[in-house]
Design a protein around this motif. Structure first.
Motif, PDB file in Angstrom:
ATOM      1  N   ILE A   1      50.893  42.952  50.142  1.00 38.61           N
ATOM      2  CA  ILE A   1      52.355  43.025  50.224  1.00 38.61           C
ATOM      3  C   ILE A   1      53.006  42.376  49.008  1.00 38.61           C
ATOM      4  O   ILE A   1      53.896  42.928  48.390  1.00 38.61           O
ATOM      5  CB  ILE A   1      52.844  42.404  51.556  1.00 38.61           C
ATOM      6  CG1 ILE A   1      52.428  43.323  52.716  1.00 38.61           C
ATOM      7  CG2 ILE A   1      54.347  42.219  51.564  1.00 38.61           C
ATOM      8  CD1 ILE A   1      52.640  42.776  54.095  1.00 38.61           C
ATOM      9  N   LEU A   2      52.522  41.202  48.643  1.00 37.95           N
ATOM     10  CA  LEU A   2      53.146  40.438  47.543  1.00 37.95           C
ATOM     11  C   LEU A   2      52.471  40.730  46.211  1.00 37.95           C
ATOM     12  O   LEU A   2      51.722  39.898  45.703  1.00 37.95           O
ATOM     13  CB  LEU A   2      53.067  38.939  47.844  1.00 37.95           C
ATOM     14  CG  LEU A   2      53.974  38.418  48.940  1.00 37.95           C
ATOM     15  CD1 LEU A   2      53.647  36.961  49.225  1.00 37.95           C
ATOM     16  CD2 LEU A   2      55.433  38.557  48.577  1.00 37.95           C
ATOM     17  N   ASP A   3      52.771  41.893  45.638  1.00 31.72           N
ATOM     18  CA  ASP A   3      52.226  42.219  44.317  1.00 31.72           C
ATOM     19  C   ASP A   3      53.011  41.448  43.261  1.00 31.72           C
ATOM     20  O   ASP A   3      54.215  41.662  43.112  1.00 31.72           O
ATOM     21  CB  ASP A   3      52.339  43.734  44.107  1.00 31.72           C
ATOM     22  CG  ASP A   3      51.785  44.179  42.774  1.00 31.72           C
ATOM     23  OD1 ASP A   3      51.390  43.316  41.965  1.00 31.72           O
ATOM     24  OD2 ASP A   3      51.752  45.399  42.544  1.00 31.72           O
ATOM     25  N   PRO A   4      52.359  40.561  42.474  1.00 31.87           N
ATOM     26  CA  PRO A   4      53.083  39.742  41.487  1.00 31.87           C
ATOM     27  C   PRO A   4      53.796  40.599  40.432  1.00 31.87           C
ATOM     28  O   PRO A   4      54.819  40.185  39.891  1.00 31.87           O
ATOM     29  CB  PRO A   4      52.011  38.875  40.839  1.00 31.87           C
ATOM     30  CG  PRO A   4      50.806  39.012  41.680  1.00 31.87           C
ATOM     31  CD  PRO A   4      50.921  40.252  42.501  1.00 31.87           C
ATOM     32  N   LEU A   5      53.232  41.786  40.129  1.00 32.89           N
ATOM     33  CA  LEU A   5      53.866  42.648  39.135  1.00 32.89           C
ATOM     34  C   LEU A   5      55.145  43.265  39.687  1.00 32.89           C
ATOM     35  O   LEU A   5      56.125  43.425  38.965  1.00 32.89           O
ATOM     36  CB  LEU A   5      52.908  43.766  38.695  1.00 32.89           C
ATOM     37  CG  LEU A   5      51.686  43.306  37.887  1.00 32.89           C
ATOM     38  CD1 LEU A   5      50.732  44.450  37.657  1.00 32.89           C
ATOM     39  CD2 LEU A   5      52.117  42.692  36.551  1.00 32.89           C
ATOM     40  N   GLN A   6      55.114  43.552  40.973  1.00 34.42           N
ATOM     41  CA  GLN A   6      56.274  44.162  41.604  1.00 34.42           C
ATOM     42  C   GLN A   6      57.334  43.097  41.922  1.00 34.42           C
ATOM     43  O   GLN A   6      58.534  43.382  41.927  1.00 34.42           O
ATOM     44  CB  GLN A   6      55.844  44.869  42.893  1.00 34.42           C
ATOM     45  CG  GLN A   6      56.842  45.878  43.402  1.00 34.42           C
ATOM     46  CD  GLN A   6      56.370  46.553  44.709  1.00 34.42           C
ATOM     47  OE1 GLN A   6      55.234  46.361  45.148  1.00 34.42           O
ATOM     48  NE2 GLN A   6      57.243  47.318  45.314  1.00 34.42           N
ATOM     49  N   PHE A   7      56.883  41.862  42.196  1.00 30.78           N
ATOM     50  CA  PHE A   7      57.792  40.799  42.636  1.00 30.78           C
ATOM     51  C   PHE A   7      57.653  39.540  41.793  1.00 30.78           C
ATOM     52  O   PHE A   7      57.195  38.490  42.273  1.00 30.78           O
ATOM     53  CB  PHE A   7      57.541  40.482  44.107  1.00 30.78           C
ATOM     54  CG  PHE A   7      57.640  41.680  45.013  1.00 30.78           C
ATOM     55  CD1 PHE A   7      56.557  42.083  45.792  1.00 30.78           C
ATOM     56  CD2 PHE A   7      58.807  42.419  45.094  1.00 30.78           C
ATOM     57  CE1 PHE A   7      56.641  43.190  46.635  1.00 30.78           C
ATOM     58  CE2 PHE A   7      58.910  43.537  45.922  1.00 30.78           C
ATOM     59  CZ  PHE A   7      57.821  43.916  46.689  1.00 30.78           C
ATOM     60  N   PRO A   8      58.046  39.605  40.502  1.00 35.84           N
ATOM     61  CA  PRO A   8      57.871  38.441  39.624  1.00 35.84           C
ATOM     62  C   PRO A   8      58.734  37.251  40.036  1.00 35.84           C
ATOM     63  O   PRO A   8      58.282  36.097  39.959  1.00 35.84           O
ATOM     64  CB  PRO A   8      58.299  38.966  38.238  1.00 35.84           C
ATOM     65  CG  PRO A   8      59.118  40.177  38.507  1.00 35.84           C
ATOM     66  CD  PRO A   8      58.640  40.766  39.785  1.00 35.84           C
ATOM     67  N   ALA A   9      59.962  37.521  40.484  1.00 38.30           N
ATOM     68  CA  ALA A   9      60.863  36.424  40.862  1.00 38.30           C
ATOM     69  C   ALA A   9      60.313  35.680  42.075  1.00 38.30           C
ATOM     70  O   ALA A   9      60.287  34.439  42.107  1.00 38.30           O
ATOM     71  CB  ALA A   9      62.271  36.950  41.140  1.00 38.30           C
ATOM     72  N   LEU A  10      59.853  36.422  43.062  1.00 39.06           N
ATOM     73  CA  LEU A  10      59.302  35.807  44.272  1.00 39.06           C
ATOM     74  C   LEU A  10      58.028  35.035  43.963  1.00 39.06           C
ATOM     75  O   LEU A  10      57.802  33.948  44.496  1.00 39.06           O
ATOM     76  CB  LEU A  10      58.996  36.871  45.324  1.00 39.06           C
ATOM     77  CG  LEU A  10      60.091  37.118  46.347  1.00 39.06           C
ATOM     78  CD1 LEU A  10      59.737  38.303  47.238  1.00 39.06           C
ATOM     79  CD2 LEU A  10      60.303  35.888  47.236  1.00 39.06           C
ATOM     80  N   THR A  11      57.200  35.610  43.079  1.00 39.02           N
ATOM     81  CA  THR A  11      55.940  34.950  42.722  1.00 39.02           C
ATOM     82  C   THR A  11      56.238  33.596  42.095  1.00 39.02           C
ATOM     83  O   THR A  11      55.590  32.589  42.405  1.00 39.02           O
ATOM     84  CB  THR A  11      55.126  35.838  41.754  1.00 39.02           C
ATOM     85  OG1 THR A  11      54.930  37.126  42.362  1.00 39.02           O
ATOM     86  CG2 THR A  11      53.776  35.225  41.443  1.00 39.02           C
ATOM     87  N   SER A  12      57.227  33.564  41.223  1.00 41.76           N
ATOM     88  CA  SER A  12      57.634  32.323  40.582  1.00 41.76           C
ATOM     89  C   SER A  12      58.231  31.364  41.612  1.00 41.76           C
ATOM     90  O   SER A  12      57.935  30.152  41.606  1.00 41.76           O
ATOM     91  CB  SER A  12      58.641  32.682  39.491  1.00 41.76           C
ATOM     92  OG  SER A  12      59.104  31.553  38.877  1.00 41.76           O
ATOM     93  N   TRP A  13      59.037  31.882  42.515  1.00 47.44           N
ATOM     94  CA  TRP A  13      59.657  31.061  43.564  1.00 47.44           C
ATOM     95  C   TRP A  13      58.600  30.421  44.463  1.00 47.44           C
ATOM     96  O   TRP A  13      58.694  29.240  44.817  1.00 47.44           O
ATOM     97  CB  TRP A  13      60.613  31.916  44.407  1.00 47.44           C
ATOM     98  CG  TRP A  13      61.021  31.261  45.696  1.00 47.44           C
ATOM     99  CD1 TRP A  13      61.988  30.326  45.877  1.00 47.44           C
ATOM    100  CD2 TRP A  13      60.432  31.466  46.990  1.00 47.44           C
ATOM    101  NE1 TRP A  13      62.049  29.942  47.197  1.00 47.44           N
ATOM    102  CE2 TRP A  13      61.114  30.624  47.897  1.00 47.44           C
ATOM    103  CE3 TRP A  13      59.403  32.276  47.474  1.00 47.44           C
ATOM    104  CZ2 TRP A  13      60.800  30.574  49.267  1.00 47.44           C
ATOM    105  CZ3 TRP A  13      59.092  32.236  48.832  1.00 47.44           C
ATOM    106  CH2 TRP A  13      59.797  31.382  49.708  1.00 47.44           C
ATOM    107  N   MET A  14      57.556  31.211  44.777  1.00 43.78           N
ATOM    108  CA  MET A  14      56.497  30.699  45.646  1.00 43.78           C
ATOM    109  C   MET A  14      55.860  29.470  45.021  1.00 43.78           C
ATOM    110  O   MET A  14      55.601  28.476  45.696  1.00 43.78           O
ATOM    111  CB  MET A  14      55.429  31.780  45.875  1.00 43.78           C
ATOM    112  CG  MET A  14      55.812  32.780  46.932  1.00 43.78           C
ATOM    113  SD  MET A  14      54.791  34.282  46.943  1.00 43.78           S
ATOM    114  CE  MET A  14      53.149  33.655  47.218  1.00 43.78           C
TER     115      MET A  14
END
Lengths: 220, 232
Positions: free
Chosen positions: B183-196
């Motif tokens: 679900i959490l693909d870092p390429l698709q969700f860079p902002a969320l990945t950084s937030w995590m």
């Protein structure tokens, strides 16, 4: 109220829209209302203002959209604090939020399942619905309103559901008055309030709507 | 700044009934720890509920249940707002009514569409699993947009929405592993990945996470129990 541009995207039979209309009336706020044709085609404004759910009600305040009826009522209460819809103390507010959440999660679904259930499944649905009503009746206790002595947030969240009960009663062959007399008294008391009386549709018209909706969904 | 009300709040006993692996329970603990509120924690066995739990939360019979003096509150988001209104230090909710409404909107959205979507995906099989995962990814896209440009949902510091969706930083990768879904693909969700990363590195949060290996075992068992169904 000048300089307050309030527009409600509405659907006449929606209990969720009703909550917002009651809250606005309680605060003495004037607003414009636009009836959405949910079956014919949702307006551009609705799709733009609520892209995530594409549902009514939407309240636009000076062009800024707000979605989700209980959240909109909370906003109205915070933006125009007088008269207050929530208790002053944090604990009272937490109890109000708890019951609003319970009503949102359980009440409408339980009521609709009664008239959505084909054949014999009605009996089970009716039992579940009455159980939910009894929980609410116990929460009401000896108070005139869920807000205590005054009509408030929880009453606003709950009362629009009540004009859908007629349909459940007809399909389930029971009356809320017999099963939950105290809750029934609260319904009558709340419906006498001006803010509620002037926005409630005729329960017979709601029943006709339910019949039509059932046909559309192919429920026997 | 200790007002009289704050001081009074500080004298009443605070108790939390929780479950070590529950994201609903942990979000309440995070709020209490961020505000520096002392509390007694009671671990509940949710598969063998105590009479205390059933008495305190007869409506839902679930954790978390929060007790402050004589006051009992259930439902994690209701508890969070109570905590924020009672202990004013480290405020979590914004002040502006429109921002508060938006915070509550995203909180509800994330809970219904991401948390329950991911849970459903983890606990189902085949086509049902994939369908639930896709819907969850669609929902995560909306949250990613909401975050863009900000360190936290609350801005420069952790706020209410960070706590509400904080479970995504820790539970979701575990559920992905257990449920074999992405679900959490870092390429698709860079902002969320950084937030995590920012969220998990926060000094309060990182000290208050359940052990990963225990979580994997626990959720493996739970998902097996829930997904095993007689095949027709």
């Amino acid at each position: 109220m000048s300089n307050e541009d309030l527009l409600l995207l509405d659907f006449w039979v929606s209990p969720f829209c009703m909550r917002v209309k009651i809250a606005l009336a309680e605060k003495g706020l004037s607003y414009e209302s636009k009836e959405e044709d949910l079956f014919g085609g949702k307006s551009e404004l609705l799709l733009k203002s609520n892209p995530i759910y594409q549902k009514v009600p939407v309240l636009l305040h000076n062009g800024k959209p707000l979605n989700e009826s209980a959240i909109i009522v909370g906003y109205i209460d915070e933006k125009w604090p007088s008269p207050p819809l929530l208790p002053a103390c944090a604990y009272g507010r937490s109890q109000a939020r708890f019951w609003a959440d319970y009503i949102d999660k359980k009440l409408f679904d339980a009521a609709c399942t009664v008239w959505r259930s084909p054949g014999e499944a009605v009996e089970v649905a009716k039992k579940d619905f009455i159980e939910v009503l009894k929980v609410l009746e116990e929460a009401l206790g000896e108070n005139n309103f869920f807000g205590g002595e005054t009509f408030g947030f929880v009453d606003i969240v709950a009362i629009p559901m009540a004009f859908w009960f007629y349909a459940s009663e007809k399909f389930g062959n029971f009356t809320v008055e017999e099963e939950c007399p105290k809750l029934s008294a609260w319904i009558k008391r709340s419906m006498q309030r001006e803010s509620v009386a002037k926005v409630l549709p005729d329960p017979e018209k709601v029943y006709d709507f339910v019949i039509m909706f059932r046909k559309m969904q192919g429920i026997e | 700044m200790a007002t009289k009300k704050n001081l009074m709040a500080n004298t009443e006993h605070v108790k939390l009934l929780g479950f070590w692996a529950s994201p609903f329970s942990l979000r309440v603990e995070w709020a209490l720890k961020l505000k520096g509120v002392d509390y007694e924690y009671i671990e509940e066995d949710i598969f063998n509920k105590s009479s205390q739990l059933l008495e305190l939360n007869p409506v839902h019979k679930l954790v978390p249940v929060f007790v402050h003096g004589e006051k009992v509150i259930a439902e994690s988001f209701v508890i969070l707002e109570y905590i924020d209104e009672t202990w004013k230090q480290c405020p979590l909710m914004p002040q502006d009514p429109h921002e508060r409404a938006m915070t509550r909107f995203w909180t509800k959205f994330a809970e219904e569409k991401i948390l329950f979507g991911a849970w459903k995906s983890m606990c189902s099989l085949g086509e049902e699993k994939e369908k639930a995962a896709k819907l969850t990814v669609d929902a995560v896209e909306k949250i990613e947009e909401e975050l863009k440009g900000k360190r936290f949902f609350g801005g420069e510091s952790i706020g209410y929405l960070d706590i509400a969706v904080g479970w995504m930083s820790y539970w979701l990768p575990i559920w992905e592993e257990v449920g074999s879904m992405k679900i959490l693909d870092p390429l698709q969700f860079p902002a969320l990945t950084s937030w995590m990363k920012n969220f998990l590195e926060h000094p309060v949060i990182k000290e208050n996470l359940p052990p990963r290996d225990k979580m994997i075992i626990y959720f493996q068992k739970r998902s097996q129990e829930l997904s095993s169904r007689p095949r027709g």
